[in-house]
Scaffold this motif. Structure first.
Motif, mmCIF file in Angstrom:
data_model
loop_
_atom_site.group_PDB
_atom_site.id
_atom_site.type_symbol
_atom_site.label_atom_id
_atom_site.label_comp_id
_atom_site.label_asym_id
_atom_site.label_seq_id
_atom_site.Cartn_x
_atom_site.Cartn_y
_atom_site.Cartn_z
ATOM 1 N N PHE A 136 -4.590 -2.500 -3.614
ATOM 2 C CA PHE A 136 -4.007 -3.689 -4.220
ATOM 3 C C PHE A 136 -4.778 -4.945 -3.828
ATOM 4 O O PHE A 136 -4.946 -5.862 -4.642
ATOM 5 N N ALA A 137 -5.275 -4.989 -2.592
ATOM 6 C CA ALA A 137 -6.063 -6.141 -2.157
ATOM 7 C C ALA A 137 -7.368 -6.231 -2.933
ATOM 8 O O ALA A 137 -7.827 -7.329 -3.284
ATOM 9 N N GLN A 138 -7.993 -5.093 -3.214
ATOM 10 C CA GLN A 138 -9.221 -5.104 -4.004
ATOM 11 C C GLN A 138 -8.984 -5.611 -5.419
ATOM 12 O O GLN A 138 -9.902 -6.114 -6.071
ATOM 13 N N MET A 139 -7.755 -5.500 -5.887
ATOM 14 C CA MET A 139 -7.387 -6.031 -7.189
ATOM 15 C C MET A 139 -7.097 -7.531 -7.138
ATOM 16 O O MET A 139 -6.808 -8.152 -8.160
ATOM 17 N N GLY A 140 -7.167 -8.105 -5.921
ATOM 18 C CA GLY A 140 -6.971 -9.537 -5.761
ATOM 19 C C GLY A 140 -5.603 -9.929 -5.244
ATOM 20 O O GLY A 140 -5.332 -11.117 -5.027
ATOM 21 N N MET A 141 -4.716 -8.968 -5.031
ATOM 22 C CA MET A 141 -3.374 -9.282 -4.551
ATOM 23 C C MET A 141 -3.383 -9.529 -3.043
ATOM 24 O O MET A 141 -4.090 -8.858 -2.295
ATOM 25 N N ASP A 142 -2.583 -10.483 -2.595
ATOM 26 C CA ASP A 142 -2.277 -10.578 -1.183
ATOM 27 C C ASP A 142 -1.263 -9.479 -0.856
ATOM 28 O O ASP A 142 -0.446 -9.103 -1.703
ATOM 29 N N VAL A 143 -1.328 -8.971 0.360
ATOM 30 C CA VAL A 143 -0.519 -7.809 0.728
ATOM 31 C C VAL A 143 0.309 -8.122 1.969
ATOM 32 O O VAL A 143 -0.189 -8.697 2.943
ATOM 33 N N LEU A 144 1.569 -7.735 1.921
ATOM 34 C CA LEU A 144 2.460 -7.776 3.079
ATOM 35 C C LEU A 144 2.871 -6.351 3.407
ATOM 36 O O LEU A 144 3.315 -5.613 2.521
ATOM 37 N N ALA A 145 2.723 -5.968 4.677
ATOM 38 C CA ALA A 145 3.098 -4.621 5.123
ATOM 39 C C ALA A 145 4.058 -4.741 6.299
ATOM 40 O O ALA A 145 3.641 -4.799 7.462
ATOM 41 N N PRO A 146 5.368 -4.817 6.028
ATOM 42 C CA PRO A 146 6.342 -4.939 7.123
ATOM 43 C C PRO A 146 6.536 -3.619 7.856
ATOM 44 O O PRO A 146 6.418 -2.545 7.256
ATOM 45 N N ALA A 147 6.837 -3.705 9.133
ATOM 46 C CA ALA A 147 7.234 -2.516 9.896
ATOM 47 C C ALA A 147 8.750 -2.383 9.815
ATOM 48 O O ALA A 147 9.481 -3.361 9.975
ATOM 49 N N ALA A 148 9.232 -1.182 9.544
ATOM 50 C CA ALA A 148 10.671 -0.932 9.482
ATOM 51 C C ALA A 148 11.273 -0.987 10.880
ATOM 52 O O ALA A 148 10.575 -0.827 11.890
#
Length: 336
Positions: A136-148
């Motif tokens: 998704f980042a390569q597509m230009g999106m910023d990414v959020l990855a929360p820990a559960a």
């Protein structure tokens, strides 16, 4: 007192003692199951077993062929190098941690307003989602990855929520994004427990209108259904009465019940476009759950993808072209 009356009283006392012992035994069994399934710090814990590779699902995953191994390795290095720590204060005051990664310049969604929020699975961590985040980042999106909760740097925040409490937290994480950028367009994406998490969030009150689509991969119908299956598979036991007692223990100790933690019930109230993905060789979260979740979903726009030959959480590795081609088309249709 006559002998018969004395005998009756003795029998009643013995019967009461037997019942009390049985109830105490069930209580112990119920609490053991909660610890085993939801407490990663317990001496005997499914989460610890899976993290160490001792559990069967971990062994199966490790031995399965992966057609995207080189890409996943590249993504893992990127995640480690580029991840920036972020935090969110939940409604109950708990401070939760996650990772944020910037989208690549020049991608199709490099507009500064497009976000992918990626949610990891049971006994996992955000870094497990590296290849999805990288895509998704390569597509230009910023990414959020929360820990559960109960995982990674949030390990000390209580028992594992199996997606239910995490879905409530997820709404807050999204609100943080929108507070920073009211024009944000957000995609929710999750695998396994993370897949259940985004499905559970789909029908919750308070889901931001900035969430434009949801993609779930091999999520379960409900925590009850998944635990009922695993109780039989791991211990060879029927659900009644142990699971019922464990359900009550979970409510007291973790604040939710297995039955209430239902993807299916949330999906009945969903309106966001949704893509459902499952491998037809998945026996950890049974393939049959795909149809149950898909049919329950009330969204006007929904699709499903079956990946032939894929085991649990292995769809992207088994057929990357089919997987990402379908995901990217769905994203393009509903994200802009």
């Amino acid at each position: 007192m006559s002998l018969s009356r004395r005998t009756t009283r003795v029998v009643a006392v013995v019967a009461a003692a037997v019942v009390a012992l049985a109830i105490a035994g069930l209580g112990l069994a119920g609490n053991f199951l909660v610890d085993f399934a939801l407490n990663p710090r317990a001496e005997v814990s499914m989460a610890r077993s899976m993290a160490s590779g001792e559990a069967e699902v971990s062994a199966d995953y490790a031995g399965a062929p992966k057609r995207d191994a080189a890409y996943a390795e590249e993504a893992a290095s990127w995640f480690e190098a580029e991840g920036r720590s972020v935090s969110h204060r939940a409604e109950d005051g708990t401070v939760l941690l996650g990772w944020e990664l910037a989208g690549a310049e020049g991608g199709a969604y490099d507009d500064g307003h497009t976000w992918a929020v990626v949610c990891h699975g049971y006994a996992g961590e955000p870094a497990d989602m590296a290849k999805y985040a990288y895509h998704f980042a390569q597509m230009g999106m910023d990414v959020l990855a929360p820990a559960a909760r109960g995982h990674e740097r949030n390990a000390d925040t209580g028992l594992i929520q199996m997606g239910w409490g995490d879905a409530q937290d997820l709404l807050g994480w999204v609100d943080d994004i929108v507070a920073r950028d009211p024009e944000a367009r957000v995609m929710l994406f999750g695998t396994s427990m993370g897949g259940a998490e985004v499905m559970m969030a789909s029908g919750m009150d308070g889901l931001s209108e900035n969430v434009r689509l949801i993609v779930e991969d091999c999520g379960y119908t409900s925590v009850w259904d998944e635990f009922e299956l695993q109780l039989g598979e791991v211990f060879g036991l029927p659900s009644f009465p142990i699971l019922n007692v464990a359900d009550a223990a979970c409510l007291m100790r973790a604040g939710y019940t297995f039955e209430a933690a239902s993807s299916v019930e949330s999906l009945r109230r969903a309106s966001v476009p949704m893509l459902f993905i499952h491998g037809d060789e998945d026996d950890f979260v049974p393939f049959s759950m795909l149809d149950e979740c898909y049919e329950a979903c009330a969204s006007e726009h929904k699709e499903r993808l079956v990946v032939p030959g894929a085991g649990h959480a292995l769809s992207a590795s088994t057929d990357p072209e089919l997987y990402w081609g379908t995901v990217d088309d769905f994203v393009a249709e509903h994200l802009g």
